[in-house]
Scaffold this active site. Structure first.
Site, PDB file in Angstrom:
ATOM      1  N   GLU A 182      50.674  40.235  39.250  1.00  0.00           N
ATOM      2  CA  GLU A 182      50.515  41.895  39.552  1.00  0.00           C
ATOM      3  C   GLU A 182      49.886  41.859  41.158  1.00  0.00           C
ATOM      4  O   GLU A 182      50.600  42.767  41.811  1.00  0.00           O
ATOM      5  CB  GLU A 182      49.317  42.211  38.654  1.00  0.00           C
ATOM      6  CG  GLU A 182      48.983  43.771  38.914  1.00  0.00           C
ATOM      7  CD  GLU A 182      47.795  44.351  37.972  1.00  0.00           C
ATOM      8  OE1 GLU A 182      46.842  43.258  37.599  1.00  0.00           O
ATOM      9  OE2 GLU A 182      48.078  45.422  37.636  1.00  0.00           O
ATOM     10  N   SER A 224      50.874  55.196  31.813  1.00  0.00           N
ATOM     11  CA  SER A 224      49.978  55.840  32.791  1.00  0.00           C
ATOM     12  C   SER A 224      50.304  55.310  34.207  1.00  0.00           C
ATOM     13  O   SER A 224      50.676  54.181  34.426  1.00  0.00           O
ATOM     14  CB  SER A 224      48.582  55.499  32.514  1.00  0.00           C
ATOM     15  OG  SER A 224      47.763  55.738  33.771  1.00  0.00           O
ATOM     16  N   GLU A 280      44.851  62.010  34.057  1.00  0.00           N
ATOM     17  CA  GLU A 280      45.907  61.829  33.923  1.00  0.00           C
ATOM     18  C   GLU A 280      46.578  62.492  32.481  1.00  0.00           C
ATOM     19  O   GLU A 280      47.275  63.316  32.063  1.00  0.00           O
ATOM     20  CB  GLU A 280      46.802  60.485  34.089  1.00  0.00           C
ATOM     21  CG  GLU A 280      48.338  60.616  34.095  1.00  0.00           C
ATOM     22  CD  GLU A 280      48.695  59.129  34.393  1.00  0.00           C
ATOM     23  OE1 GLU A 280      48.082  58.185  34.323  1.00  0.00           O
ATOM     24  OE2 GLU A 280      50.085  59.144  34.284  1.00  0.00           O
ATOM     25  N   GLU A 287      42.947  57.767  34.713  1.00  0.00           N
ATOM     26  CA  GLU A 287      43.855  57.667  33.687  1.00  0.00           C
ATOM     27  C   GLU A 287      43.367  58.891  32.709  1.00  0.00           C
ATOM     28  O   GLU A 287      44.402  59.450  32.065  1.00  0.00           O
ATOM     29  CB  GLU A 287      43.905  56.232  32.836  1.00  0.00           C
ATOM     30  CG  GLU A 287      44.927  56.084  32.015  1.00  0.00           C
ATOM     31  CD  GLU A 287      44.945  54.458  31.855  1.00  0.00           C
ATOM     32  OE1 GLU A 287      44.855  53.662  32.501  1.00  0.00           O
ATOM     33  OE2 GLU A 287      44.779  54.227  30.479  1.00  0.00           O
ATOM     34  N   CYS A 292      46.962  48.814  32.147  1.00  0.00           N
ATOM     35  CA  CYS A 292      46.139  48.183  33.060  1.00  0.00           C
ATOM     36  C   CYS A 292      46.357  46.584  32.779  1.00  0.00           C
ATOM     37  O   CYS A 292      45.689  45.413  33.198  1.00  0.00           O
ATOM     38  CB  CYS A 292      44.397  48.036  32.812  1.00  0.00           C
ATOM     39  SG  CYS A 292      44.055  49.009  31.000  1.00  0.00           S
ATOM     40  N   GLU A 310      54.766  46.498  45.591  1.00  0.00           N
ATOM     41  CA  GLU A 310      54.327  47.757  45.789  1.00  0.00           C
ATOM     42  C   GLU A 310      52.644  47.817  45.780  1.00  0.00           C
ATOM     43  O   GLU A 310      52.146  48.885  46.084  1.00  0.00           O
ATOM     44  CB  GLU A 310      54.795  48.795  44.585  1.00  0.00           C
ATOM     45  CG  GLU A 310      54.289  48.384  43.091  1.00  0.00           C
ATOM     46  CD  GLU A 310      55.046  47.496  42.456  1.00  0.00           C
ATOM     47  OE1 GLU A 310      55.871  46.816  43.157  1.00  0.00           O
ATOM     48  OE2 GLU A 310      55.316  47.426  41.194  1.00  0.00           O
ATOM     49  N   LYS A 328      47.783  38.393  36.188  1.00  0.00           N
ATOM     50  CA  LYS A 328      47.252  39.255  37.316  1.00  0.00           C
ATOM     51  C   LYS A 328      47.749  38.797  38.630  1.00  0.00           C
ATOM     52  O   LYS A 328      47.481  39.265  39.640  1.00  0.00           O
ATOM     53  CB  LYS A 328      45.583  39.176  37.249  1.00  0.00           C
ATOM     54  CG  LYS A 328      45.128  40.051  36.105  1.00  0.00           C
ATOM     55  CD  LYS A 328      44.941  41.486  36.417  1.00  0.00           C
ATOM     56  CE  LYS A 328      44.526  42.387  35.499  1.00  0.00           C
ATOM     57  NZ  LYS A 328      44.854  43.645  35.466  1.00  0.00           N
ATOM     58  N   CYS A 385      42.095  41.177  26.634  1.00  0.00           N
ATOM     59  CA  CYS A 385      41.739  40.439  27.897  1.00  0.00           C
ATOM     60  C   CYS A 385      40.880  39.010  27.724  1.00  0.00           C
ATOM     61  O   CYS A 385      41.059  37.967  28.196  1.00  0.00           O
ATOM     62  CB  CYS A 385      41.108  40.871  29.068  1.00  0.00           C
ATOM     63  SG  CYS A 385      41.936  42.624  29.245  1.00  0.00           S
TER      64      CYS A 385
END
Ligand SMILES: Cc1cc2nc3c(=O)[nH]c(=O)nc-3n(C[C@H](O)[C@H](O)[C@H](O)COP(=O)(O)O)c2cc1C
Ligand code: SF4
Lengths: 391, 625
Positions: B397, B355, B311, B308, B335, B402, B394, B552
Site C-alpha cells: 500500500e 470509500s 462520506e 469516511e 482501510c 498514488e 501495508k 488486523c
C-alpha cells in the site's frame, strides 16, 4: 487389432442375454449375484465387487455414479485396450447393469489419454445403444434411465487410482484423496460412486448370464474366475491371455514359450519381481496377485537396469503430494544410481530397503505404497548378483 | 454434500470431506476406542488426531493447521490402527468404529523418523541464517525426533531463485516442504488462489499462475500464507536495514506510527501469552532504538472515521435527498489493503462502492509530511515515516504510486510486528520489562474508537459511535458504548441500528434503519460481494471488510503461530484497552479537531482533505496484476 488368446469365460458365447435378464430382474438380485460369484476387482486392488456395489446400493443419496476405470496405465498392461475395442457392447452392458443395481443414472468411462483413437468407436457404440433403447430413458421399458459419456485422461499414471481419477474428472489436479471416506460413500461430486476396472465390468453380464455358481467353480477359493494377462518381454508369443486364477507362473511361461527365464515382473512396475526359484508360485489373490501385467526377463537381462527404469517411472509419476512417495522414490532412484557407480554402501542399501518398507506403510495411496515393491524384491533376490557386478 | 460445495476452487484432494458430526452423532453416538492400551470414548466421526489431543497423546504434525482444511500430505502424523496393513494419518482418519490406535509403536516411530529425514533431505538452507530460526516447525520436528545426521543426504545448492518481486511477500521455494498450507490458505481461507502445485513427482513445486513472480499475479499481499508456513519458505519483505540506516543518519528525522494490533501481539515475540497489549512499553522501546517521534496510528483512525463517516452521510444524502441514481451504496470500508487489492482484482466493476478515504496508515503519512512538517519546521524531505503494522499488504500500500499526495512518499516503510520485534531484540531490549511512556505531540493520545479498528467489526463500531451521535445528538444506545453486534468472530455479521429523533439538519435520516454488515477474511468478503452482485444488498448502507481472518489482529505481519484462540485473545486485549480509556469516540479526539481547525480548515471531505486523505483505485486483472 489385439486378440485374446484362448478365451475361457470371455468366450462370446458366455454373454448370452445376461444384460436383458439383469435389467428385467430386480436391482438387488444383480448385487447379490455378483456378491455370490466372488468376483473381485480386476484393476489391481482386488476389492470384492459385490461388496462395493452393496455399499453403493444401500447408500441413500439423490445421485450416484458409475465410473469405468479405463486408464490402463500400469506399465506392461494392455488387456483393457482389447476389451475396450472388442468388447465395447459388453462393457457398456456391465456399466448399465451396475447403474441399475446401485441406482445410478449416469456413468463415465475415464479413458486413458493415449487411447483417444478409440473415442469415436466407443461413442459410436454408445449412440447405437441409445438407438436400441439400451441407454437413455426407460431402458427395456423399465423405469430406469441411464447415460454414459467418455472422458479422456491426460497421461498421468496416478489418475488410474480411483480417487485421483475422480479428482481429475471433477477438473482438478489428479491427486488421490484421503480415505476414508471411500468413493462408494463420497465419490464424484461428493456422491456415492462405484469405480470399476474395464475387465471387472465386462465380467458382469457373463456372471448374470451363466450364474454365480458357474463362475465360482473357476479359479481358487479366494480368487474366483479368470484373469486376463498382458504378457510381454522375453517370450516367443507375447499377447493377451486368459487364465484361471491359481495358474502356476511356470505353466503360464510354458504357454507363451518363455525360454531361459531369469525373473518375472508380475503386476507391472508396482508389482513384485519373482525369481526363477519361485516360479512354482501361482497367480491369485492368495499368492501372487496381479492386475494383469506380466513382464518376462531372460538371463541376458541386467536387473539393475530394469529396476532403474521402474524407479525413474515412479519418481516421475508420483503425484508429488505426500512425502514418502515424492521424496522416497527419488532416494531409491538415487540409490540405484549409486549402486550403478559402485558408490552405495551395504549399510545404505539396507537403509534404503528399510525406507521402502516405510513407503509401503506410510504413503497416502497405492502408488506410493507399492512403488518400493520392485526395489525390495529385486534387491532381495538379485542383490548379490547386482553388487557383484557393480563393485 | 452437494454439488454446490464443489463450486469453489478448492481442490477436493486438499479438502477433508468432513463427516457431519451432528448427524453422525445420532447414528453412532459414542465410539469406544483404545489409544496405546487405554480405553476412551469419542463421538462418532472424531478424527484420530483430535481424539489423541483430547486425551493428551502427542502426535507430531506438519501439514495440519487448525485454520485450514485437511490435506494429509506430509504423513508425519501417521499412527498404527490395529488390523490395518498400512499406517493411517491421524489428521485425516475419522473414527467410525471401535479401533485400537498405537501412536508410538516401532513401525510408527521408524516411519515418522524416515519421513522427517526425507523432508530434511529436500529442504535447502541452514537454520542459523533463516528468519524462522527457533520458530520453525520442521526444525522442531527434527529436534523432537532426535535428528543428528542427514540420513538421506541434504540439498547442497539452491534449486530456485528467491522471488523478491513483491513488496509484501518473499518466496524462497528452496525451503518449501510442500505441506501446501499456503495453497490451502490462499484458496480456502482467502479465496484468492494465486498459489498452486505444479508438476508431478519429485519435480512438484508450489508456484503462481504461469510461474510468474508474485508481484505480477493476483496475490493480494495479505500474508496469511506467511503466518501458516511451517518453515522460512514464505516471509515478509523486510525493510529494517533501510530503517536502521535512516535512524543512524543524523540528518533524517525518523518518526514511527504504531497500530493497535502489533501492540496487542508483539509480546508474543518476547514469550508472553497472547492477549497482553504493550502499547506504552513499546513507545519506550522505540525511543530507545532511536526513533525521533512516536505516534499513535489511532489518531488517523479517528481521522478516518471523520472522513469516511462524512462520506457515508454525504452518499446517503445524495441518495435520499437528491435522488442521485449514480451514488453507490452500500459504502465499503477501504482501510484494509488486502481487501482493497482483492476487490480490484475480482470485482473491478465495483470499485466505486469503496470509500475513497485512505487507510489510517496512509492518512498519517500524508499528514506527517505536510501539517507536521509545517508545525515543526522540519523539511519534509528529511522526514522518514515508518508504520508498524500487523500487515504485509501495508508494504504494498505505501508503495502504491498514488500514495504521494504530500509531494513525497507519504509512508516510507511498512514494518511488520515480527520485524519490529526483531529490531528490538537486536537492540538488546526486553520489551515487556520496559517502563511505560506516552505518545508524542502534536497527535498525542487517540480514542478507543481508533484502537478497536484492529479487530473485525471495530471500524464499524467506531463509525457508529460517531455517526449515531452526530446525527441524533445522543450516544449509541449500547451499554458502555460497546456495540456488541459488531463483535465476535462470525465470518459475516449483519445488523442495523435505528435513527430516530435526529437533529434537524439530518432530518432526511429520520426513521431510517441503518443497516450494516461486517466480514473478515477475503473468503467472507467474496460471500458479501457475490450477494452485492446478485442485487441482494440494496438495503444495506455500510459494510466493513477486513482482508484477514479476525481483522488486523490476525494480519499477515503478526507473530507466528496463529489460531482462532490466539486471535480471540488479541482481540480481547484491544477491547479491554478501549474499555479503559477516557476517550472512546473519534469525534471527541481533540487532536483531530485541532487538525481540522488549523489545517484542514474546510472540514472532512473538503478540497484539501480530498487531496491528502482520499485516494482512488485501480481495475486489475483476475489472473495477473
Ligand atoms: C497408482 C494406481 C494406478 C491405478 N491404475 C489403475 C488403472 O489403470 N486401471 C484400473 O482399473 N485400476 C487402477 N488402479 C486401481 C484403482 O484404484 C481401483 O482400485 C480400481 O479401479 C477399482 O476397480 P476394480 O475393483 O474393478 O479393480 C490403480 C491404483 C493405483 C494406486
Ligand atoms: S503415494 Fe504418491 S501418488 Fe499417492 S498420494 Fe502420495 S505422492 Fe501421490
Amino acid at each position: 487389432m489385439p486378440i485374446l488368446n484362448k478365451p475361457i469365460i470371455f468366450d462370446r458365447n458366455n454373454f448370452g442375454n445376461g444384460f436383458e435378464k439383469g435389467i428385467k430382474g430386480r436391482p438387488i438380485d444383480i448385487v447379490l449375484e455378483i456378491r455370490e460369484s466372488g468376483l473381485k476387482g480386476r484393476g489391481g486392488a482386488g476389492f470384492p465387487t459385490g461388496t462395493k456395489w452393496m455399499l453403493a446400493a444401500t447408500a441413500v443419496s439423490p445421485k450416484k455414479y458409475v465410473i469405468c476405470n479405463a486408464d490402463e496405465g500400469e506399465p506392461g498392461t494392455f488387456k483393457d485396450r482389447l476389451l475396450l475395442t472388442e468388447y465395447t457392447d459388453e462393457l457398456l452392458q456391465g456399466m448399465i447393469l451396475c447403474g441399475y443395481a446401485i441406482g445410478a443414472k449416469e456413468g463415465y468411462i475415464y479413458l486413458r489419454g493415449e487411447y483417444e483413437y478409440m473415442l469415436s468407436h466407443i461413442n459410436g457404440v454408445i449412440n447405437k445403444f441409445h438407438e436400441e433403447g439400451k441407454l437413455g430413458k426407460g431402458i427395456f421399458g423399465k423405469n430406469f434411465d441411464f447415460d454414459i459419456s467418455v472422458r479422456l485422461g491426460s497421461g498421468a499414471y496416478v489418475c488410474g487410482e480411483e480417487s485421483a481419477l475422480i479428482e481429475s474428472l471433477e477438473g482438478h489436479r489428479g491427486e488421490p484423496r484421503n480415505r476414508p471416506p471411500y468413493p462408494v460413500n463420497t465419490g464424484y461430486m461428493g456422491y456415492p460412486t462405484v469405480v470399476n476396472n474395464v475387465e471387472t465390468l465386462v465380467s458382469v453380464p457373463i456372471i448374470i448370464n451363466k450364474g454365480a455358481e458357474w463362475f465360482r467353480n473357476i479359479g481358487t477359493e479366494k480368487s474366483r474366475g479368470t484373469k486376463l494377462l498382458s504378457i510381454s518381454g522375453d517370450v516367443e508369443r507375447p499377447g493377451i491371455y486368459e487364465v484361471p486364477f491359481g495358474t502356476k507362473i511356470i505353466d503360464m511361461l510354458e504357454m507363451v514359450r518363455a525360454k531361459d527365464t531369469k525373473a518375472v515382473q508380475i503386476g507391472g512396475a508396482s508389482g513384485i519381481c519373482i525369481p526363477e526359484e519361485e516360479l512354482h508360485r501361482n497367480l491369485s489373490f492368495e499368492d501372487v496377485p496381479t492386475g494383469g501385467s506380466i513382464i518376462v526377463f531372460n538371463k541376458s537381462r541386467d536387473m539393475l537396469k530394469i529396476l532403474k527404469n521402474f524407479m525413474e517411472f515412479f519418481t516421475e509419476e508420483s503425484c508429488g503430494q505426500c512425502t514418502p512417495c515424492r521424496v522416497g522414490n527419488k532416494k531409491l532412484l538415487d540409490g540405484v544410481n549409486m549402486i550403478e557407480q559402485g558408490k552405495c554402501s551395504v549399510k545404505y542399501l539396507r537403509e534404503l530397503i528399510d525406507l521402502g518398507r516405510t513407503m509401503q506403510v506410510s504413503s497416502k495411496c497405492g502408488l506410493g505404497q507399492s512403488s518400493p515393491n520392485p526395489f525390495i524384491t529385486i534387491m532381495t533376490h538379485f542383490g548379490d548378483e547386482i553388487l557383484a557386478e557393480h563393485y | 454434500m452437494t454439488d454446490s460445495s464443489f463450486s469453489t476452487r478448492i481442490p477436493t484432494a486438499q479438502q477433508s470431506i468432513k463427516i457431519d458430526k451432528g448427524s453422525a452423532h445420532e447414528i453412532g453416538g459414542l465410539v469406544d476406542i483404545e489409544i496405546n492400551g487405554k480405553q476412551f470414548q469419542v463421538p462418532f466421526g472424531t478424527y484420530i488426531l483430535d481424539a489423541c489431543k483430547q486425551f493428551d497423546f502427542h502426535i507430531p504434525t506438519l501439514c495440519y493447521h487448525d485454520d485450514l482444511c485437511i490435506a494429509g500430505v506430509c504423513r508425519v502424523c501417521v499412527v498404527e490402527v490395529e488390523g490395518m496393513r498400512t499406517l493411517q494419518s491421524a489428521c485425516t482418519y475419522p473414527i467410525t468404529n471401535s479401533i485400537k490406535i498405537k501412536t508410538t509403536s516401532e513401525k510408527v516411530r521408524k516411519s515418522r523418523r524416515h519421513i522427517i529425514d526425507l523432508l530434511l533431505s529436500d529442504h535447502y538452507g541452514e537454520c542459523y541464517s533463516c528468519v524462522r530460526n527457533n520458530n520453525c516447525e520442521l526444525q522442531s520436528l527434527a529436534k523432537e525426533h532426535g535428528v543428528d545426521f542427514y540420513r538421506f543426504g541434504h540439498v547442497q545448492n539452491p534449486h530456485y531463485e528467491v522471488d523478491n518481486s513483491s513488496y509484501s511477500v518473499v518466496r524462497d521455494m528452496n525451503k518449501c516442504v510442500l505441506c501446501r498450507r499456503c495453497v490451502r490458505t490462499c484458496i480456502d481461507l482467502q479465496e484468492v488462489g494465486c498459489l498452486e502445485a505444479l508438476n508431478r513427482g519429485y519435480e512438484t513445486k508450489i508456484t503462481t499462475f504461469m510461474d510468474k513472480p508474485l508481484a505480477e499475479v493476483i496475490c493480494i499481499n495479505c500474508g496469511q500464507c506467511i503466518n501458516r508456513c511451517p518453515t522460512g519458505a514464505l516471509r515478509a519483505n523486510d525493510p529494517s536495514d533501510a530503517i536502521w540506516d535512516a535512524i543512524d543518519n543524523p540528518k533524517k528525522h525518523v518518526v514511527i506510527q504504531t497500530a493497535p494490533s502489533p501492540r496487542a501481539a508483539i509480546g508474543e515475540e518476547f514469550g508472553l501469552a497472547p492477549g497482553r497489549s504493550l502499547t506504552r512499553e513499546l513507545n519506550t522501546a522505540l525511543r530507545m532504538i532511536g526513533f525521533d517521534r512516536v505516534f499513535d496510528t489511532n489518531f488517523t483512525a479517528d481521522l478516518t472515521i471523520m472522513e469516511e463517516g462524512t462520506e457515508l452521510l454525504l452518499r446517503l444524502k445524495s441518495a435520499l435527498v437528491d435522488k442521485d441514481p449514480n451514488v453507490k451504496l452500500p459504502q465499503f470500508t477501504s482501510c484494509s489493503p488486502g481487501w482493497v487489492k482483492f476487490i480490484e482484482h475480482f470485482y473491478p466493476d465495483y470499485l466505486d462502492y469503496l470509500s475513497t478515504a485512505k487507510s489510517p496508515q496512509q492518512m498519517f503519512g500524508a499528514v506527517l509530511k505536510t501539517f507536521y512538517a509545517q508545525e515543526t519546521g522540519v523539511d519534509p524531505a528529511d522526514i522518514v515515516t515508518v508504520a508498524v503494522m500487523p500487515c504485509s499488504a501495508k508494504k504494498f500500500e505505501c508503495n502504491r504510486p498514488e500514495m504521494n499526495d504530500s509531494g513525497f512518499k507519504d509512508v516510507d516503510y511498512g514494518l511488520t510486528t515480527r520485524e519490529l520485534a526483531q529490531m528490538i531484540k537486536e537492540a538488546g531490549i526486553n520489551l515487556p520489562d520496559l517502563p511505560k511512556t506516552g505518545f508524542d505531540e502534536p497527535f498525542g493520545e487517540a480514542s478507543g474508537a481508533g484502537l478497536i479498528f484492529g479487530a473485525t467489526g471495530g471500524v464499524m463500531e467506531a463509525a457508529l459511535r460517531t455517526a449515531y451521535e452526530l446525527v441524533t445528538g445522543r450516544e449509541v444506545p449500547f451499554e458502555n458504548l460497546n456495540i456488541t453486534p459488531c463483535r465476535g468472530m462470525d465470518g459475516v455479521k449483519e445488523a442495523s441500528i435505528k435513527l430516530e429523533n435526529v437533529k434537524p439538519e439530518w432530518s432526511f435520516l429520520e426513521g431510517i434503519d441503518l443497516k450494516f454488515m461486517i466480514a473478515h477474511g477475503t473468503a467472507n468478503a467474496k460471500i458479501v460481494m457475490d450477494r452485492l452482485v446478485a442485487g441482494e444488498l440494496n438495503d444495506v448502507h455500510f459494510i466493513e471488510i477486513m482482508g484477514c481472518p479476525g481483522g488486523c489482529i490476525g494480519g499477515g505481519g503478526q507473530p507466528i503461530p496463529t489460531s482462532s484462540e490466539i486471535r480471540a485473545a488479541r482481540a480481547k486485549a484491544i477491547y479491554d484497552e478501549d474499555a479503559g480509556l477516557p476517550l472512546r469516540k473519534s469525534h471527541e479526539n481533540q487532536h483531530v479537531n485541532y487538525l481540522y481547525q488549523k489545517f484542514l480548515t474546510e472540514g472532512p471531505c473538503s478540497h484539501l482533505s480530498h487531496k491528502l486523505l482520499h485516494t482512488h483505485y485501480t481495475k486489475r486483472g483476475s489472473y495477473i496484476a
